[in-house]
Scaffold this motif. Structure first.
Motif, PDB file in Angstrom:
ATOM      1  N   LYS B 686     -29.464  -7.259  27.539  1.00 59.37           N
ATOM      2  CA  LYS B 686     -28.996  -5.913  28.151  1.00 59.37           C
ATOM      3  C   LYS B 686     -29.955  -5.267  28.900  1.00 59.37           C
ATOM      4  N   ARG B 687     -31.157  -5.312  28.229  1.00 60.14           N
ATOM      5  CA  ARG B 687     -32.347  -4.206  28.533  1.00 60.14           C
ATOM      6  C   ARG B 687     -32.823  -5.163  30.027  1.00 60.14           C
ATOM      7  N   VAL B 688     -32.890  -6.382  30.024  1.00 63.24           N
ATOM      8  CA  VAL B 688     -33.107  -7.025  31.219  1.00 63.24           C
ATOM      9  C   VAL B 688     -32.373  -6.812  32.166  1.00 63.24           C
ATOM     10  N   VAL B 689     -31.113  -6.683  32.069  1.00 66.06           N
ATOM     11  CA  VAL B 689     -29.966  -6.575  33.254  1.00 66.06           C
ATOM     12  C   VAL B 689     -30.447  -4.932  33.657  1.00 66.06           C
ATOM     13  N   GLU B 690     -30.255  -4.195  32.791  1.00 67.62           N
ATOM     14  CA  GLU B 690     -30.721  -2.695  32.989  1.00 67.62           C
ATOM     15  C   GLU B 690     -31.764  -2.472  33.704  1.00 67.62           C
ATOM     16  N   ASP B 691     -32.906  -3.038  33.587  1.00 65.34           N
ATOM     17  CA  ASP B 691     -34.256  -3.052  34.054  1.00 65.34           C
ATOM     18  C   ASP B 691     -34.161  -3.579  35.563  1.00 65.34           C
ATOM     19  N   THR B 692     -33.338  -4.777  35.505  1.00 68.60           N
ATOM     20  CA  THR B 692     -33.265  -5.407  36.846  1.00 68.60           C
ATOM     21  C   THR B 692     -32.463  -4.249  37.789  1.00 68.60           C
ATOM     22  N   THR B 693     -31.465  -3.873  37.342  1.00 68.12           N
ATOM     23  CA  THR B 693     -30.704  -2.778  37.939  1.00 68.12           C
ATOM     24  C   THR B 693     -31.478  -1.716  38.558  1.00 68.12           C
ATOM     25  N   GLY B 796     -28.770 -21.131  17.342  1.00 65.06           N
ATOM     26  CA  GLY B 796     -30.001 -20.791  18.008  1.00 65.06           C
ATOM     27  C   GLY B 796     -29.635 -21.078  19.371  1.00 65.06           C
ATOM     28  N   LEU B 797     -29.021 -22.319  19.608  1.00 69.34           N
ATOM     29  CA  LEU B 797     -28.537 -22.788  20.802  1.00 69.34           C
ATOM     30  C   LEU B 797     -27.313 -21.956  21.373  1.00 69.34           C
ATOM     31  N   GLN B 798     -26.661 -21.722  20.564  1.00 65.51           N
ATOM     32  CA  GLN B 798     -25.345 -20.832  20.820  1.00 65.51           C
ATOM     33  C   GLN B 798     -25.751 -19.587  21.368  1.00 65.51           C
ATOM     34  N   GLN B 799     -26.676 -18.999  20.715  1.00 62.36           N
ATOM     35  CA  GLN B 799     -27.081 -17.615  21.133  1.00 62.36           C
ATOM     36  C   GLN B 799     -27.715 -17.510  22.612  1.00 62.36           C
ATOM     37  N   ILE B 800     -28.581 -18.801  22.606  1.00 58.75           N
ATOM     38  CA  ILE B 800     -29.186 -18.965  24.085  1.00 58.75           C
ATOM     39  C   ILE B 800     -27.882 -19.150  25.058  1.00 58.75           C
ATOM     40  N   GLN B 801     -27.131 -19.816  24.927  1.00 59.34           N
ATOM     41  CA  GLN B 801     -25.777 -19.823  25.541  1.00 59.34           C
ATOM     42  C   GLN B 801     -25.162 -18.580  26.003  1.00 59.34           C
ATOM     43  N   VAL B 802     -24.897 -17.940  24.867  1.00 63.36           N
ATOM     44  CA  VAL B 802     -24.280 -16.450  25.139  1.00 63.36           C
ATOM     45  C   VAL B 802     -25.150 -15.723  26.010  1.00 63.36           C
ATOM     46  N   ASP B 803     -26.643 -15.927  25.761  1.00 64.56           N
ATOM     47  CA  ASP B 803     -27.438 -14.972  26.620  1.00 64.56           C
ATOM     48  C   ASP B 803     -27.533 -15.405  27.896  1.00 64.56           C
ATOM     49  N   CYS B 804     -27.550 -16.618  28.203  1.00 66.63           N
ATOM     50  CA  CYS B 804     -27.380 -17.139  29.534  1.00 66.63           C
ATOM     51  C   CYS B 804     -26.210 -16.671  30.121  1.00 66.63           C
ATOM     52  N   HIS B 805     -25.209 -16.764  29.450  1.00 63.45           N
ATOM     53  CA  HIS B 805     -23.875 -16.538  30.247  1.00 63.45           C
ATOM     54  C   HIS B 805     -23.923 -14.947  30.587  1.00 63.45           C
ATOM     55  N   LEU B 807     -26.659 -13.257  31.182  1.00 62.28           N
ATOM     56  CA  LEU B 807     -27.479 -12.932  32.502  1.00 62.28           C
ATOM     57  C   LEU B 807     -26.718 -13.546  33.681  1.00 62.28           C
ATOM     58  N   GLN B 808     -26.202 -14.513  33.582  1.00 61.16           N
ATOM     59  CA  GLN B 808     -25.432 -15.155  34.854  1.00 61.16           C
ATOM     60  C   GLN B 808     -24.249 -13.964  35.265  1.00 61.16           C
ATOM     61  N   MET B 809     -23.578 -13.532  34.538  1.00 61.76           N
ATOM     62  CA  MET B 809     -22.661 -12.417  34.753  1.00 61.76           C
ATOM     63  C   MET B 809     -23.107 -11.454  35.737  1.00 61.76           C
ATOM     64  N   TYR B 810     -24.494 -10.893  35.370  1.00 59.10           N
ATOM     65  CA  TYR B 810     -24.967  -9.735  35.975  1.00 59.10           C
ATOM     66  C   TYR B 810     -26.034 -10.150  36.956  1.00 59.10           C
ATOM     67  N   LEU B 811     -26.833 -11.065  36.938  1.00 61.52           N
ATOM     68  CA  LEU B 811     -27.705 -11.315  37.829  1.00 61.52           C
ATOM     69  C   LEU B 811     -27.773 -11.857  39.245  1.00 61.52           C
ATOM     70  N   TRP B 812     -26.508 -12.587  39.234  1.00 61.72           N
ATOM     71  CA  TRP B 812     -26.263 -13.519  40.672  1.00 61.72           C
ATOM     72  C   TRP B 812     -26.227 -12.472  41.830  1.00 61.72           C
ATOM     73  N   ARG B 813     -25.656 -10.985  41.381  1.00 62.73           N
ATOM     74  CA  ARG B 813     -25.687 -10.094  42.638  1.00 62.73           C
ATOM     75  C   ARG B 813     -26.965  -9.806  43.263  1.00 62.73           C
ATOM     76  N   PHE B 814     -27.794  -9.863  42.402  1.00 60.67           N
ATOM     77  CA  PHE B 814     -29.154  -9.284  42.908  1.00 60.67           C
ATOM     78  C   PHE B 814     -29.782 -10.325  43.993  1.00 60.67           C
ATOM     79  N   VAL B 815     -29.572 -11.678  43.964  1.00 63.48           N
ATOM     80  CA  VAL B 815     -30.367 -12.632  44.181  1.00 63.48           C
ATOM     81  C   VAL B 815     -29.816 -13.061  45.723  1.00 63.48           C
ATOM     82  N   SER B 816     -30.796 -13.670  46.379  1.00 58.25           N
ATOM     83  CA  SER B 816     -30.155 -14.131  47.913  1.00 58.25           C
ATOM     84  C   SER B 816     -29.390 -15.407  47.520  1.00 58.25           C
TER      85      SER B 816
END
Lengths: 373, 854
Positions: B686-693, B796-805, B807-816
């Motif tokens: 969440k922090r990453v997404v906030e910072d990116t925003t 652990g894997l499942q946590q990574i999955q959740v985290d990546c999802h 990130l996926q939800m929020y980061l796509w809008r920033f990139v080209s």
């Protein structure tokens, strides 16, 4: 024979550990250690036939766990150490051991490589470097040019100096030291300096480089990454970690982004040649004239012919003239975690990427002649 | 008619008579110009050979021609009688009678007239005869008188002769006596002159007598006089020298002295030396005054500054000097080390030293060089000697003066008011022109010009460093302003930073936005440049004497102002920007990323417009004529662009590193094997997404949006996990069969072939999307590498999955290109799965629920 095409060898497992067979000076031989959680890990002995551009491989089983680091004894061709992961009861621990290869492998004259792949032989365990108290082993370093009796291990925040017995079957800690500082400090890599009678050790943790005096086991210098000043000249000539980080900085500014440089190696005989492997799946061969210990007169920059004349008058202590990238090798498709120069042929190097691809390359011929002539 | 007459007379007279008459007649004829000599001769010959002649000249020999000379009345009559009738004869006769009558009357008139003329001629002659007689008498009388006069005169001169000789002798004696008297009186006179201090008169008297005394010095009496005179003159010379030596006498007196001494045969060289040394002592006093001023300035600054903190220490001391009117302008902050401002100083130097020097030169030249030469003086070659001495004298003094002026100029460090310095230099230069007029060959004016040039150069350097420090100060201000919002979150007002040059008021305002900061920064820099240009422009103003020197026309404008000032400054800006990138390694945290971003934008603005604007401005103001090649605008622009690029790269790197560091720590510090089943998205993400925003917002303030690849409208809902898990399967499914180890590589390679190859490390462009893409790429790549270093348990894997999802939800809008995010996150999950001891991926629906919840 103009700039031979790179030779590519694929391993079936992911791999991080690569080393040259240090004691072997005739044949070009690399050792690769695989990383797999689920299967028996292997050590591949890669013999490269320079004349015919052919690779011969032998496989040894390393059943105790996935290999994170590997180094070969400088004295005995058949002896090597590995740092490996063991998992038990959902606990992951890294430990280290000294191994001996079966006799027929050590010289590389193994007759039937095909058989060996089907029926891999196991390594013979010489001794464990028992360090349960010290934590996870990061790497084990042999004393360079020594008789294969002394080792240094880096584990979490401990440095330990080991003495091997003549048969190499027993190792005892002769001295150790602890890295102290804020937070959880962990060694990531280290290198033994061949100078000063092998009493200097350089280690890296996070972004700091530290030098150790092995006689007193005390820290004698420390610098944070980003200081572009290098440690004194003789020490520098072999301290890979210091160069590692230094090279990281150099490259990161050059490549515009921050490609994490995982491994940096200096050519043993021509130390202006720097090889870096990074997570952008590139291997970069650079000509770091500025840190060369050779007088400039003997090398002219490949990429910048116009400066060739000036170089003759320059002394090494002067400003860096032209640090330039000689070549970028893009045969890999995953992050490159290890690069290594061959011990036998100073113009040859291997690089290993995570997906298990080993690539053997040569320094461009033109540059080679330039440096030599 | 005459012919008729003579014919008729001749015919009537006898032969001899005829001959005589003919002679007379001939003479008359000759007199009247009738030339018939031949005829007469012929007539004379007729007597002998009449017949022949008749044949020869038939027409004139015609005897019947009544008007002809050979007219024969008989023949004529006979002929008439024979040929004519009576009436005709009658008519003939009457006609003839008529003719005769008229002829007679004519003759009578003629005779009468001649007679009258004769009468009057006779009278005239008679009268003349009388007059001549009278005249002759008067002439006699005159000659008699003359003789008498001559006699008298001779007698008078005879009597006056001896008297005249006597008078001449007497007057000679008189002059001699007067001369003698003068000589005898000379000593007394000289003494008197000496008493009255009329030295000039004494000298001229002595000069008149000198030669005479010299000539007659063998006579004892004269010798006495001469000795007396000598003694007196010695005394006089002594006095003159004394006077000469005394400092008090004015230049005019001095020159008089020198003139007299010269006339007294004093050696000119010595005089020159004395004169010059005397002048030197006075000029040196001036110089010492100036030097004292300089020396005073140093130590005085401390106390005055202490005593008068209000900051008006300078203006007071020299009231009434012309500089006084401008001295209040001096800002004590700008030249705190001197009590007297430079204009005053130069003024004093000009008024005292230079004018005195000019005076000395002028009088010296009048005395020794330009004076009319008397014979003995001319022979000594005085002018050359004297002018040589003068030159060395002037040179040595001027050198000292210049060194003082230079010292003073060097003290002029403040850059505030350039006009004062320019005016001072102008005055300095102008006054030196006087010397050049007086002393044409002197090197002094050119040295002076050199000093001015040097001062101008120094000035440019100072301005450059002032600009540079201004720029750095501005950056510090910006830095503070950037830091302020963070500090003043609690509402505390940031104390107003005392900006020296009044650049930005940003510190005080609540939270100046980036664009405001940028515009105020660039505006203040531009203003500063403009004001500096204006200040420097004073050097080339029309009314400044040295502005038309070749240096100020050419080199000053092009090399000095354009290259040395403007171009250097721009280069400095780029350089310092680059420095931010390079030095960031050791003090990485010290450069706030926002500053990097701001500087990058600044450099970009410079590249697009500001540089060309500034250079055009400079070229226009200074009418730069480029004799030597100058830095072209394009080179500067490319440099600025390079700097902008570097800064932006660095910005991306720094921001990327910050986020990377968060991700790295989060991965490294966790025990991924023994973790619990994921229930939330980790706070780090969440922090990453906030910072990116927030980075997105920050970059968006300064950079344009940029192009992004078109993406489908349902991007956010893309079933990432399905994709990834399917790939996951494909990826390590073959691993279960150890017999075919190469397949893994093959499959993944084939997969990579088909999936779009993504260039992870592409250069950053000047737009928001590109910047964000770079940052996200770095962050995710770090994430990937960290994951690969760890070993995971199932959860652990499942946590990574959740985290990546998440990130996926929020980061796509920033990139080209959103595929990039997909690819990298996919790799992360893939690697985690690979490093997993017990790979059992979580259900996609559960992941979505968790992500939407958190």
């Amino acid at each position: 024979m103009e700039d031979d095409a790179p030779v590519i060898y694929g391993l079936e497992f992911q791999a991080r550990a690569l080393t040259a067979q240090t004691a072997e000076t005739d044949a070009i031989r690399f050792l690769v250690g695989t990383q797999s959680l689920k299967f028996d890990n292997q050590i591949h002995i890669i013999d490269f036939d320079d004349e015919n551009n052919i690779i011969n491989k032998s496989v040894l089983l390393h059943q105790v766990g996935e290999i994170w680091h590997m180094s070969a004894s400088p004295a005995d061709k058949s002896v090597l150490t590995t740092c490996y992961n063991t998992t038990s009861d959902s606990r992951v621990a890294t430990s280290a051991a000294v191994w001996r290869m079966p006799k027929e492998f050590e010289s590389g004259t193994h007759e039937s490589p095909d058989d060996s792949s089907n029926n891999p032989q196991a390594l013979e365990l010489l001794c464990h470097l028992d360090n349960a108290a010290q934590g996870n082993m990061a790497c084990v370093l042999w004393e360079p040019m020594g008789d294969g009796k002394r080792l240094v291990s880096l584990a979490d925040n401990h440095v330990a100096l080991w003495d091997l017995e003549a048969s190499s079957t027993k190792a005892t800690v002769s001295s150790s030291a602890t890295l102290e500082g804020k937070g959880q400090l962990k060694f990531t890599s280290g290198k033994w300096s061949p100078h000063h009678n092998c009493t200097q050790l350089a280690t890296a943790n996070d972004t700091a480089i530290r030098g150790w005096d092995l006689r007193s086991m005390s820290q004698n210098f420390c610098q944070q990454r980003g200081l572009s000043a290098n440690p004194s000249q003789p020490r520098r000539a072999a301290q890979d970690p210091s160069r590692c980080l230094w090279g990281e900085k150099k490259n990161s500014t050059r490549l515009l982004f921050f490609p994490r440089v995982w491994s940096v190696r200096y050519n043993h005989s021509h130390d202006q040649l720097v090889l870096t492997g990074s997570s952008d799946s590139r291997v970069i061969l650079s000509n770091m004239v500025s840190i060369s210990s050779e007088p400039f007169g003997h090398l002219a920059d490949e990429d910048d012919l116009s400066d060739g004349e000036d170089n003759h008058q320059e002394e090494k202590s002067k400003e860096p003239l032209q640090d330039s990238i000689i070549a970028t090798y893009e045969e890999h498709e995953d992050s490159v975690y290890a690069v290594e120069w061959s011990c036998a042929d100073p113009w040859l190097f291997a690089s290993l990427s995570y997906d298990g691809r080993l690539v053997i390359n040569r320094v461009p011929r033109a540059l080679k002649y330039r440096i030599l002539l | 008619m005459d012919a008729d007459l003579s014919v008729s007379a001749a015919s009537a007279a006898p032969e001899s008579e005829v001959a005589r008459k003919r002679r007379v007649h001939g003479m008359l004829k000759q007199y009247y110009g009738i030339n018939d000599e031949g005829k007469v001769a012929a007539v004379a010959a007729v007597a002998a050979t009449a017949e022949e002649e008749e044949e020869e000249e038939p027409e004139s020999r015609d005897p019947c021609d009544i008007n002809g000379p050979h007219f024969d009345p008989e023949l004529y009559l006979n002929k008439l009688r024979k040929e004519c009738s009576l009436t005709e004869l009658m008519d003939q006769e009457s006609l003839m009678v008529k003719q005769i009558r008229s002829l007679d009357s004519d003759m009578q008139t003629l005779v009468y007239e001649n007679y009258n003329k004769f009468i009057s001629a006779t009278d005239t002659i008679r009268k003349m005869k009388n007059d001549f007689k009278k005249m002759e008498d008067e002439m006699d009388c005159l000659s008699a008188n003359m003789a008498a006069i001559t006699e008298f005169s001779a007698r008078i001169s005879g009597t006056l002769q001896d008297q005249h000789a006597q008078i001449t002798k007497l007057s000679g004696v008189h002059t001699l006596l007067r001369k003698l008297q003068f000589l005898f009186e000379l000593p007394a006179r000289l003494n008197k002159c000496l008493e009255l201090q009329a030295y000039a008169q004494a000298v001229s008297s002595h000069r008149r007598a000198r030669s005479v005394l010299q000539q007659y010095s063998h006579m004892p009496s004269f010798r006495g006089i001469q000795d007396d005179c000598h003694a007196i003159m010695e005394q006089l010379a002594q006095r003159l020298r004394q006077k000469f030596r005394d400092g008090g006498s004015s230049a005019k007196d001095l020159s008089e002295c020198v003139e007299l001494l010269l006339q007294l045969d004093e050696p000119a060289e010595e005089l020159c030396d004395k004169f010059l040394s005397h002048a030197q002592s006075r000029l040196e006093a001036d110089l010492q005054g100036l030097e004292a001023e300089l020396r005073e300035a140093g130590p005085a600054s401390g106390p005055t500054a202490l005593l008068d903190p209000s900051g008006k220490p300078s203006a007071a001391p020299v009231a009434g000097s012309p500089a006084d009117s401008v001295s209040p302008m001096t800002n004590p902050f700008l030249s705190p080390t001197s009590r007297m401002d430079i204009l005053e100083f130069i003024d004093r130097g000009c008024n005292e030293f230079v004018s005195n020097l000019c005076l000395v030169i002028a009088s010296y030249q009048e005395l020794f060089i330009n004076r009319p030469q008397e014979g003995d003086l001319a022979s000594k070659n005085i002018p050359q000697m004297a002018s040589g001495k003068l030159h060395s004298f002037v040179d040595s003094l001027a050198t000292r003066y210049f060194s003082l002026v230079e010292r003073r100029i060097q003290e002029e460090k403040g850059v505030g008011d350039n006009s004062l310095l320019v005016r001072a230099l102008d005055r300095f230069h102008r006054r030196l022109q006087a010397i050049s007029k007086l002393l044409p060959g002197s090197a002094v004016p050119s040295q002076g010009t050199e000093i001015v040039v040097q001062a101008a150069r120094e000035r440019i350097r100072q301005y450059l460093s002032a600009l540079q420090s201004f720029y750095l100060d501005s950056l510090t201000d910006v830095r503070q302003a950037l830091a302020a919002p963070r500090l003043s979150v609690g509402g505390s007002a940031v104390p107003a930073s005392g900006t020296l040059l009044g650049s930005s008021s940003g510190g005080k305002d609540a939270a100046p936005s980036l664009p405001e900061l940028l515009s105020s920064l660039s505006a203040s820099i531009l203003n500063q440049i403009k004001s500096v240009l204006a200040s420097v422009h004073l050097f080339t103003a029309k009314d400044i004497t040295f502005s038309n020197k070749p240096y100020f026309k050419g080199e000053f404008c092009s090399q000095g102002v354009r290259e040395g000032l403007v171009v250097s400054f721009i280069k400095f800006v780029c350089q310092s920007s680059r420095h931010f990138c390079e030095s960031a390694g050791d003090r990485g945290g010290s450069t706030p990323p926002a500053l990097l971003l701001l500087l990058s934008r600044l450099c970009l603005d410079y590249e697009t417009s500001t540089i060309s604007y500034i250079l055009t401005l400079t070229d226009e103001q200074f009418l730069v004529q480029h004799h030597v090649p100058v830095t072209p605008v394009t080179a500067l622009c490319s440099e600025a662009r390079e700097a902008a690029q570097k800064l932006l790269n660095h910005y991306v790197k720094v921001q990327g590193l910050i986020i990377s560091q968060m991700l790295r720590k989060s991965v490294e510090t966790r025990d991924w094997v023994n973790t619990i089943e994921p229930r939330n998205v980790r706070a780090v993400m969440k922090r990453v997404v906030e910072d990116t925003t927030s980075i997105d917002v920050q970059v968006g303030l300064l950079y344009e949006e940029g192009v992004r690849k078109a993406h489908s409208s349902d991007s956010s809902k893309r079933t990432f996990s399905v994709y990834s898990s399917s790939r996951q399967q494909a990826r390590y499914a073959p691993s279960y069969t150890p017999s075919a180890p190469m397949d893994t590589n093959l499959l993944s390679n084939i997969h990579k072939l088909f999936s779009e190859r993504i260039d992870i490390f592409s250069p950053v462009e000047f737009n928001k999307v590109s910047v964000l893409t770079g940052i996200i790429k770095i962050s995710l790549k770090t994430f990937l590498e960290c994951v690969r270093l760890r070993t995971f348990g199932r959860y652990g894997l499942q946590q990574i999955q959740v985290d990546c999802h998440y990130l996926q939800m929020y980061l796509w809008r920033f990139v080209s290109d959103e595929n990039l995010v997909h690819f990298l996150l996919d790799e992360i999950v893939g690697s985690a799965a690979h490093r997993c001891l017990d790979p059992a991926p979580m259900e996609q629906s559960v992941i979505e629920v968790i992500c939407e919840r958190g």
